[in-house]
Design a protein around this motif. Structure first.
Motif, PDB file in Angstrom:
ATOM      1  N   ARG A 113      39.389  48.706  42.511  1.00 15.18           N
ATOM      2  CA  ARG A 113      38.631  49.924  42.224  1.00 15.18           C
ATOM      3  C   ARG A 113      39.607  51.091  42.217  1.00 15.18           C
ATOM      4  NH1 ARG A 113      36.528  52.653  46.137  1.00 15.18           N
ATOM      5  NH2 ARG A 113      34.729  54.043  45.891  1.00 15.18           N
ATOM      6  N   SER A 114      40.294  51.288  41.079  1.00  9.92           N
ATOM      7  CA  SER A 114      41.269  52.382  41.063  1.00  9.92           C
ATOM      8  C   SER A 114      40.588  53.740  40.872  1.00  9.92           C
ATOM      9  CB  SER A 114      42.382  52.147  40.028  1.00  9.92           C
ATOM     10  OG  SER A 114      41.904  51.488  38.898  1.00  9.92           O
ATOM     11  N   ASP A 115      39.360  53.749  40.385  1.00  7.39           N
ATOM     12  CA  ASP A 115      38.577  54.992  40.333  1.00  7.39           C
ATOM     13  C   ASP A 115      37.855  55.152  41.671  1.00  7.39           C
ATOM     14  OD1 ASP A 115      36.863  57.048  39.962  1.00  7.39           O
ATOM     15  OD2 ASP A 115      35.610  56.042  38.468  1.00  7.39           O
ATOM     16  N   LYS A 116      38.466  55.950  42.547  1.00 10.92           N
ATOM     17  CA  LYS A 116      37.931  56.052  43.910  1.00 10.92           C
ATOM     18  C   LYS A 116      36.589  56.790  43.963  1.00 10.92           C
ATOM     19  CE  LYS A 116      41.379  53.845  45.660  1.00 10.92           C
ATOM     20  NZ  LYS A 116      41.175  52.388  45.642  1.00 10.92           N
ATOM     21  N   SER A 117      36.259  57.464  42.871  1.00  9.38           N
ATOM     22  CA  SER A 117      34.994  58.202  42.885  1.00  9.38           C
ATOM     23  C   SER A 117      33.802  57.313  42.497  1.00  9.38           C
ATOM     24  CB  SER A 117      35.078  59.380  41.912  1.00  9.38           C
ATOM     25  OG  SER A 117      35.165  58.893  40.586  1.00  9.38           O
ATOM     26  N   TYR A 118      34.102  56.055  42.181  1.00  6.86           N
ATOM     27  CA  TYR A 118      33.018  55.163  41.752  1.00  6.86           C
ATOM     28  C   TYR A 118      32.004  54.994  42.882  1.00  6.86           C
ATOM     29  CZ  TYR A 118      30.881  51.412  39.045  1.00  6.86           C
ATOM     30  OH  TYR A 118      30.010  50.662  38.316  1.00  6.86           O
ATOM     31  N   PRO A 119      30.719  55.099  42.564  1.00  7.72           N
ATOM     32  CA  PRO A 119      29.703  55.137  43.644  1.00  7.72           C
ATOM     33  C   PRO A 119      29.590  53.844  44.463  1.00  7.72           C
ATOM     34  CG  PRO A 119      28.677  55.131  41.467  1.00  7.72           C
ATOM     35  CD  PRO A 119      30.129  55.369  41.247  1.00  7.72           C
ATOM     36  N   MET A 120      30.090  52.735  43.976  1.00  7.09           N
ATOM     37  CA  MET A 120      29.935  51.496  44.739  1.00  7.09           C
ATOM     38  C   MET A 120      31.271  51.074  45.359  1.00  7.09           C
ATOM     39  SD  MET A 120      27.811  48.390  43.092  1.00  7.09           S
ATOM     40  CE  MET A 120      26.118  48.792  42.910  1.00  7.09           C
ATOM     41  N   GLU A 121      31.244  50.652  46.619  1.00  9.87           N
ATOM     42  CA  GLU A 121      32.475  50.205  47.283  1.00  9.87           C
ATOM     43  C   GLU A 121      32.876  48.822  46.756  1.00  9.87           C
ATOM     44  OE1 GLU A 121      34.374  51.692  49.514  1.00  9.87           O
ATOM     45  OE2 GLU A 121      33.118  53.494  49.612  1.00  9.87           O
ATOM     46  N   THR A 122      34.132  48.449  47.000  1.00 11.93           N
ATOM     47  CA  THR A 122      34.654  47.172  46.507  1.00 11.93           C
ATOM     48  C   THR A 122      33.806  45.981  46.963  1.00 11.93           C
ATOM     49  OG1 THR A 122      36.850  48.085  46.525  1.00 11.93           O
ATOM     50  CG2 THR A 122      36.716  45.693  46.498  1.00 11.93           C
ATOM     51  N   PHE A 123      33.524  45.942  48.257  1.00 17.57           N
ATOM     52  CA  PHE A 123      32.804  44.793  48.811  1.00 17.57           C
ATOM     53  C   PHE A 123      31.411  44.662  48.197  1.00 17.57           C
ATOM     54  CE2 PHE A 123      30.056  42.865  52.085  1.00 17.57           C
ATOM     55  CZ  PHE A 123      30.679  41.621  52.131  1.00 17.57           C
ATOM     56  N   GLU A 124      30.768  45.806  48.076  1.00 19.16           N
ATOM     57  CA  GLU A 124      29.417  45.833  47.517  1.00 19.16           C
ATOM     58  C   GLU A 124      29.427  45.350  46.056  1.00 19.16           C
ATOM     59  OE1 GLU A 124      27.816  49.745  47.687  1.00 19.16           O
ATOM     60  OE2 GLU A 124      25.791  49.104  47.099  1.00 19.16           O
ATOM     61  N   LEU A 125      30.446  45.820  45.330  1.00 16.69           N
ATOM     62  CA  LEU A 125      30.590  45.402  43.930  1.00 16.69           C
ATOM     63  C   LEU A 125      30.755  43.885  43.830  1.00 16.69           C
ATOM     64  CD1 LEU A 125      32.953  47.960  42.179  1.00 16.69           C
ATOM     65  CD2 LEU A 125      30.932  46.918  41.144  1.00 16.69           C
ATOM     66  N   GLN A 126      31.596  43.358  44.739  1.00 19.01           N
ATOM     67  CA  GLN A 126      31.823  41.912  44.756  1.00 19.01           C
ATOM     68  C   GLN A 126      30.502  41.158  44.957  1.00 19.01           C
ATOM     69  OE1 GLN A 126      34.936  41.880  47.553  1.00 19.01           O
ATOM     70  NE2 GLN A 126      36.441  41.062  46.122  1.00 19.01           N
ATOM     71  N   GLN A 127      29.715  41.662  45.888  1.00 18.69           N
ATOM     72  CA  GLN A 127      28.417  41.029  46.168  1.00 18.69           C
ATOM     73  C   GLN A 127      27.500  41.058  44.960  1.00 18.69           C
ATOM     74  OE1 GLN A 127      27.376  39.746  49.265  1.00 18.69           O
ATOM     75  NE2 GLN A 127      29.539  39.925  49.774  1.00 18.69           N
ATOM     76  N   VAL A 128      27.404  42.243  44.376  1.00 20.47           N
ATOM     77  CA  VAL A 128      26.473  42.426  43.255  1.00 20.47           C
ATOM     78  C   VAL A 128      26.891  41.563  42.064  1.00 20.47           C
ATOM     79  CG1 VAL A 128      25.651  44.104  41.551  1.00 20.47           C
ATOM     80  CG2 VAL A 128      25.753  44.736  43.964  1.00 20.47           C
ATOM     81  N   LEU A 129      28.182  41.592  41.753  1.00 18.76           N
ATOM     82  CA  LEU A 129      28.657  40.857  40.574  1.00 18.76           C
ATOM     83  C   LEU A 129      28.626  39.349  40.826  1.00 18.76           C
ATOM     84  CD1 LEU A 129      31.612  43.185  39.489  1.00 18.76           C
ATOM     85  CD2 LEU A 129      29.259  43.167  38.649  1.00 18.76           C
ATOM     86  N   GLY A 130      29.001  38.939  42.048  1.00 18.14           N
ATOM     87  CA  GLY A 130      28.948  37.512  42.403  1.00 18.14           C
ATOM     88  C   GLY A 130      27.520  36.993  42.275  1.00 18.14           C
ATOM     89  N   GLY A 131      26.572  37.815  42.761  1.00 19.69           N
ATOM     90  CA  GLY A 131      25.160  37.445  42.678  1.00 19.69           C
ATOM     91  C   GLY A 131      24.727  37.288  41.235  1.00 19.69           C
TER      92      GLY A 131
END
Ligand code: ATP
Ligand code: MG
Length: 402
Positions: A113-131
């Motif tokens: 996540r090189s865009d630090k302003s992105y509203p979702m954290e790395t871990f959360e993104l991993q969860q959502v996309l993995g799901g």
């Protein structure tokens, strides 16, 4: 949703940090050459990697096939660039997963996540996309330690980038970054492979061929021209020096004892090759010799033949087995041409019992009785030089792009 760019990794280039700029530029030029005559792409290179932006019309698999064969390319990945909106990224993750999908395999989502302003954290993104991937594809399972596939997701300022496939490249170094050599090119299987092997290490080649008309045919000459053209697919263009060798060969057969004619023939070829190499600024000679394969390729023969020059001779096939060489020839596309039945000058003049361990002093003694030097100069003066590029229709494509 489609792959709209190709990520190209350089691998070994990173070791040569001082020359990085030159290396990257050469690689960029060689990649563009490999893509002729395709249109609809743009190459952007930086220090560490290259991105090839692909239009909707271009065949992505064809681009992958061509780029991955360029020396200096370590690996390539087709990349999908999508809007950062989370629904879109989810959808893209499933499409990318489908692309690598195989029954019973495991995956992992890697998020950067090189865009630090992105509203979702790395871990959360991993969860959502993995799901999303688990829902989208029934049999896939997650394995975070040792996944079969990694689905890479990078959230940058401008967009999200996703990929999973990593296709191995040809490796080596970009042709044009390692000096120049002169390849002794016969019409056989071995020498074109030897040429490609040194090109793999970044070296540029020119080729030299000895022919003896009318003992050797026009077809035999054409075969060597065709082989040079195939090699030029890797290199842009290759100059071919065609040396008239009839007089020298006839003289050798007159003045040298038969069992030593092979040795003398090779020595004359090498003496000429050395002079041409010096003329063109080549720093070494390359041949397709292979230890023990035939009488002229024993250590004893190499010793007696090599004595005519102090220039380095590169023998990239020295220790390979014939079947390994044939596999390589098939891979680079020269095999079918090489096995065409037209005989070259060595085959025609082959003595019945060539010496496998010729004594250097003896060969030198016989040769010294005749003024070969004048004939050598004459052969060099009458050498025909051709510049060959990859197949003609492709070259037209190239000029259209300029
Ligand atoms: P190739 O398959 O390359 O012909 P080969 O196994 O048949 O190799 P030779 O014919 O003994 O072996 O040749 C050994 C090497 O000498 C070749 O690989 C090539 O580099 C060089 N050579 C042989 N003949 C010629 C020629 N007519 N012109 C230029 N180089 C030659
Ligand atoms: Mg041969």
């Amino acid at each position: 949703m489609r792959y709209d760019q190709l990520l190209v990794r350089y691998g070994e280039l990173t070791l040569k940090s001082g020359n990085r700029h030159t290396f990257v530029n050469k690689l960029k030029g060689n990649i563009k050459h490999a893509l002729i005559p395709l249109i609809g792409y743009e190459v952007h290179a930086n220090r560490d990697r290259m991105y090839i932006h692909l239009s909707d019309e271009i065949d992505v698999e064809e681009v992958i096939r061509r780029v991955s064969r360029v020396f200096g390319v370590h690996s390539v990945s087709p990349v999908m660039r999508v809007d950062k909106e989370i629904e879109t990224v989810r959808e893209a993750a499933v499409v990318v997963a489908q692309d690598v999908d195989e029954e019973g395999k495991t995956f992992k989502i890697d998020v950067k996540r090189s865009d630090k302003s992105y509203p979702m954290e790395t871990f959360e993104l991993q969860q959502v996309l993995g799901g999303a991937v688990l829902n989208g594809i029934d049999h896939l399972k997650v394995n975070v330690r040792q996944p079969d596939y990694r689905i890479q997701v990078e959230i940058r300022r401008d967009a999200a980038y996703l990929y999973s496939r990593v296709i191995k490249g040809a490796g080596g170094l970009p042709v044009g970054t390692g000096g120049k050599t002169l390849l002794m090119l016969s019409g056989g299987i071995d020498s074109p492979v030897a040429g490609i092997e040194v090109m793999k290490r970044g070296v540029t080649i020119e080729a030299i061929h000895f022919h003896s008309p009318p003992f050797t045919s026009d077809e035999a000459k054409q075969k060597v021209i065709d082989l040079t053209r195939i090699m030029a697919e890797t290199a842009g263009e290759i100059k071919l020096h065609l040396v008239p060798f009839t007089d020298i060969q006839k003289t050798i057969h007159k003045v040298i004892p038969e069992n030593m004619t092979m040795t003398s023939t090779r020595r004359m070829m090498l003496a000429i090759a050395e002079q041409v190499a010096n003329q063109i600024g080549a720093q070494a000679i390359v041949n397709g010799e292979n230890l023990g394969q035939v009488a002229s390729q024993t250590l004893g023969s190499m010793h007696a033949i090599n004595a005519v020059t102090s220039m380095p001779i590169l023998r990239p096939l020295l220790t390979l087995d014939k079947d390994e060489i044939i596999l390589k020839a098939k891979d680079i596309g020269t095999f079918e041409t090489s096995i065409k039945p037209f005989e070259d000058c060595c085959t025609i003049f082959t003595p019945k019992n060539p010496k496998t361990n010729p004594k250097l002093e003896k060969v030198e003694k016989f040769e010294s009785k005749y003024n070969f030097d004048t004939m050598i100069q004459e052969a060099i003066a009458n050498t025909e030089v051709m510049t060959l590029t990859k197949e003609r229709e492709a070259v037209q494509g190239f000029s259209e792009l300029l």
